[in-house]
Write an enzyme that holds these catalytic residues in place. Structure first.
Site, short mmCIF file in Angstrom:
data_model
loop_
_atom_site.label_atom_id
_atom_site.label_comp_id
_atom_site.label_asym_id
_atom_site.label_seq_id
_atom_site.Cartn_x
_atom_site.Cartn_y
_atom_site.Cartn_z
N GLU A 23 8.42 3.39 11.85
CA GLU A 23 8.27 2.06 11.24
C GLU A 23 8.85 0.95 12.11
O GLU A 23 9.14 -0.14 11.63
CB GLU A 23 8.92 2.05 9.86
CG GLU A 23 8.20 2.96 8.87
CD GLU A 23 8.92 3.01 7.53
OE1 GLU A 23 8.57 2.23 6.65
OE2 GLU A 23 9.84 3.84 7.39
N SER A 154 6.37 4.22 4.74
CA SER A 154 5.11 3.52 5.02
C SER A 154 3.88 4.41 4.88
O SER A 154 2.87 4.20 5.55
CB SER A 154 5.13 2.89 6.43
OG SER A 154 6.02 1.81 6.46
N TYR A 220 -0.43 -2.57 5.57
CA TYR A 220 -0.19 -3.50 6.69
C TYR A 220 -1.45 -4.02 7.39
O TYR A 220 -1.36 -5.03 8.08
CB TYR A 220 0.69 -2.83 7.76
CG TYR A 220 1.97 -2.28 7.21
CD1 TYR A 220 2.94 -3.12 6.67
CD2 TYR A 220 2.22 -0.91 7.21
CE1 TYR A 220 4.12 -2.61 6.16
CE2 TYR A 220 3.41 -0.39 6.70
CZ TYR A 220 4.35 -1.25 6.18
OH TYR A 220 5.52 -0.74 5.67
N ARG A 259 14.05 -1.36 -3.44
CA ARG A 259 12.78 -1.38 -4.17
C ARG A 259 12.46 0.02 -4.66
O ARG A 259 12.61 0.98 -3.92
CB ARG A 259 11.68 -1.84 -3.23
CG ARG A 259 10.71 -2.86 -3.81
CD ARG A 259 9.55 -3.06 -2.86
NE ARG A 259 8.79 -1.84 -2.74
CZ ARG A 259 8.31 -1.38 -1.57
NH1 ARG A 259 8.49 -2.02 -0.45
NH2 ARG A 259 7.64 -0.25 -1.56
N ASP A 261 9.54 2.50 -6.15
CA ASP A 261 8.09 2.68 -6.30
C ASP A 261 7.82 3.67 -7.42
O ASP A 261 8.46 4.74 -7.48
CB ASP A 261 7.47 3.22 -5.00
CG ASP A 261 7.54 2.22 -3.86
OD1 ASP A 261 7.74 1.03 -4.15
OD2 ASP A 261 7.37 2.62 -2.70
N GLU A 274 9.84 6.95 -5.43
CA GLU A 274 10.88 6.89 -4.38
C GLU A 274 11.65 5.57 -4.47
O GLU A 274 11.21 4.62 -5.13
CB GLU A 274 10.25 7.00 -2.99
CG GLU A 274 9.26 5.88 -2.71
CD GLU A 274 9.23 5.40 -1.28
OE1 GLU A 274 10.04 5.86 -0.45
OE2 GLU A 274 8.44 4.49 -0.99
N ASN A 276 13.35 2.64 -1.89
CA ASN A 276 13.45 2.11 -0.53
C ASN A 276 14.72 1.29 -0.45
O ASN A 276 14.87 0.30 -1.17
CB ASN A 276 12.25 1.20 -0.24
CG ASN A 276 10.94 1.93 -0.42
OD1 ASN A 276 10.52 2.67 0.45
ND2 ASN A 276 10.32 1.77 -1.58
N GLY A 280 10.55 -3.78 3.40
CA GLY A 280 10.04 -4.81 4.30
C GLY A 280 10.56 -6.19 3.94
O GLY A 280 10.71 -6.53 2.77
N1 LIG Z 1 2.35 11.73 -6.63
C1 LIG Z 1 1.54 10.74 -6.27
N2 LIG Z 1 0.36 10.53 -6.91
C2 LIG Z 1 -0.49 9.54 -6.54
N3 LIG Z 1 -0.24 8.68 -5.54
C3 LIG Z 1 0.95 8.83 -4.87
C4 LIG Z 1 1.89 9.85 -5.20
N4 LIG Z 1 2.94 9.74 -4.36
C5 LIG Z 1 2.68 8.71 -3.55
N5 LIG Z 1 1.50 8.14 -3.85
C6 LIG Z 1 0.86 7.01 -3.14
O1 LIG Z 1 1.35 7.02 -1.81
C7 LIG Z 1 2.08 5.82 -1.53
C8 LIG Z 1 3.30 6.12 -0.66
O2 LIG Z 1 4.14 7.04 -1.33
P1 LIG Z 1 5.70 6.87 -1.43
O3 LIG Z 1 6.23 8.09 -2.09
O4 LIG Z 1 6.01 5.56 -2.05
O5 LIG Z 1 6.16 6.94 0.09
P2 LIG Z 1 6.38 5.84 1.24
O6 LIG Z 1 6.05 4.50 0.67
O7 LIG Z 1 7.81 6.00 1.61
O8 LIG Z 1 5.51 6.26 2.34
C9 LIG Z 1 2.44 5.28 -2.89
O9 LIG Z 1 2.64 3.88 -2.79
C10 LIG Z 1 1.25 5.68 -3.73
O10 LIG Z 1 0.14 4.81 -3.52
MG LIG Z 2 6.67 3.76 -1.14
#
Ligand SMILES: Nc1ncnc2c1ncn2[C@@H]1O[C@H](COP(=O)(O)OP(=O)(O)O)[C@@H](O)[C@H]1O
Ligand SMILES: [Mg+2]
Length: 315
Positions: A23, A154, A220, A259, A261, A274, A276, A280
């Site tokens: 990143e 990301s 992005y 943040r 999610d 997760e 963060n 960003g």
């Molecule tokens: N279990 C899940 N089911 C559906 N979509 C998911 C799931 N986990 C992650 N996502 C999608 O993937 C994106 C990134 O996942 P995340 O766990 O937030 O990791 P990071 O943002 O650190 O890469 C999320 O914003 C969401 O859109």
């Molecule tokens: Mg995320």
């Protein structure tokens, strides 16, 4: 905020940005935006690029500044390592400490903490070279699944898997980036992100993408991602997500800002994804967007983050 502008006690801030994770580019943008905001607020600021040459170490050891503003993302910056270095050197820094940073960087350990406390998160399974993928598939009730590197951000290295015969390749892709990989039950439903600032959850942002999920491109590179603010939930539903996110953030030992999610599944139940700890910080990033809805300009947000750290360190 006025004390920042007090010429009798000028504050010198070092913005640490760049880093060596996947990143890095995002962090270069965050760092530049934070530096510009501090300059606008007439704060004495230097930028230090935490690149892979190590030439930044003497600058940090010299510590010709009062506080480090961390604008690093991913491993080596958001994961407690730089925080540990600064602790050893006795240098104040913004945001979460060693424990919260390290724990939040590990998506799997984060989920285990949440589970222990009864906080909702999708079912998952840790994968290594000896794992029987068919057994994992059955254990997680079949498709679809999301395959994730444990320590990446990301959306890098993540894939949705709809069929068992796709699982092997998706695991290999994630394993290229991280020795730890896990699969998670896919959540079908709406996605949200909740920004936390100094013990308060800011207005929730809804995220809509034409992509399969909110992937690197949607984050992005393309401009058709929709950021819903207000998020489209009822005030009561929004308050529930805010309260849950604040609990989830505190449970992982995070502090000051970050943040969370999360998604709502088909039944409308929240599922935490997760935390963060160093999200960003460009002027079109999500935390600044939520802060603006609360009346904070980008500069005011940066100053509020510094103010929180100053209070913790007692200066
Ligand atoms: N279990 C899940 N089911 C559906 N979509 C998911 C799931 N986990 C992650 N996502 C999608 O993937 C994106 C990134 O996942 P995340 O766990 O937030 O990791 P990071 O943002 O650190 O890469 C999320 O914003 C969401 O859109
Ligand atoms: Mg995320």
């Amino acid at each position: 905020m006025s004390e920042f502008l007090n010429p009798e006690s000028p504050l010198r801030v070092a913005v640490l940005y760049g880093g060596t994770s996947a990143e890095r580019d995002v962090s270069l943008n965050s760092g530049q935006a934070v530096i510009a905001a501090l300059k606008t607020a007439e704060i004495d600021v230097i930028g230090i690029d935490i690149n892979n040459t190590g030439d930044w170490l003497p600058l940090i050891q010299q510590a010709d500044f009062d506080i480090a503003f961390l604008a690093l993302h991913g491993r080596g910056g958001e994961d407690g390592t730089i925080q540990g270095l600064l602790e050893c050197l006795g240098i104040p820094y913004t945001g979460s400490g060693v424990l919260g940073s390290a724990l939040a960087m590990d998506k799997l350990k984060t989920k285990q903490v949440w589970q222990t406390l009864g906080l909702p998160t999708p079912g998952y399974c840790w994968i290594d070279a000896s794992t029987d993928l068919e057994a994992v598939w059955r254990k997680l009730d079949g498709m679809p699944l999301m395959v994730k590197p444990v320590h990446e951000g990301s959306s890098i290295g993540m894939s949705k898997v709809d069929r068992l015969d796709q699982l092997q390749d998706a695991v290999a892709k994630a394993s290229d980036l991280d020795s730890c990989v896990f699969v998670e039950q896919w959540v079908t439903g709406k996605e949200f992100t909740v920004s936390i600032l100094n013990g308060e959850a800011l207005p929730v942002i809804g995220l809509e993408t034409n992509h399969q999920f909110y992937d690197y491109e949607a984050k992005y590179l393309v401009n058709d991602t929709r950021y819903l603010l207000p998020c489209g939930l009822s005030p009561e539903e929004e308050r529930e997500l805010q309260a849950l996110s604040l609990r989830a953030f505190n449970a992982v030992g995070c502090q000051d800002w970050g943040r969370v999610d999360l998604m709502l599944n088909e039944k409308g139940e929240p599922q935490l994804l997760e935390v963060n700890t160093l999200p960003g910080m460009t002027d079109h990033s999500l935390v600044p967007m939520a802060a603006q809805a609360k009346g904070y300009s980008f500069s005011e947000l940066v100053l509020a983050i510094i103010q929180a750290a100053k209070q913790r360190y007692g200066f």
